[in-house]
Design a protein around this motif. Structure first.
Motif: not given
Length: 125
Positions: A35, A47, A59-61, A106-108
């Protein structure tokens, strides 16, 4: 143990581009989801983007979708973040991070076990 070293940060004008790199050493890089997160002064670490260990899913913010692209080269043990159409609000220290939890992206910041030292990105208006 995984060691991560970021590079590629710098000063760029709004609308410009930068490409960050994160070189990994230590245990098998291809086992880790990777990430990018960033932290601006006085703000929480947030993130930016993530990529699954096999590289098939990204995956993107929301604010980065369409402007940033994460990719990885497992043969080179390196993950990249291509940043286009940069805005002054993108100014932050950008961190590369590795997560050993292959089944979850994980997006955090939770779940990222190893961190690089960070690279500064400054976007001038």
């Amino acid at each position: 143990q995984v060691q991560l070293i970021e590079s590629g940060g710098g000063l760029v004008q709004a609308g410009g581009s930068l490409r960050l790199s994160c070189a990994a050493s230590g245990r098998a890089f291809s086992n880790y989801n990777m990430g990018w997160l960033r932290q601006a002064p006085g703000k929480e670490r947030e993130f930016v983007a993530a990529i699954r260990w096999i590289g098939t899913s990204t995956y993107y913010a929301d604010s980065m979708k369409g402007r940033f692209t994460i990719s990885r080269d497992n043969a080179k043990s390196t993950v990249y973040l291509q940043m286009d159409s940069l805005k002054p609000e993108d100014t932050a220290v950008y961190y590369c991070a590795a997560s050993p939890h292959a089944s979850t992206v994980y997006t955090n910041r939770v779940g990222y076990l190893y961190w690089g030292q960070g690279t500064q990105v400054t976007v001038s208006s």
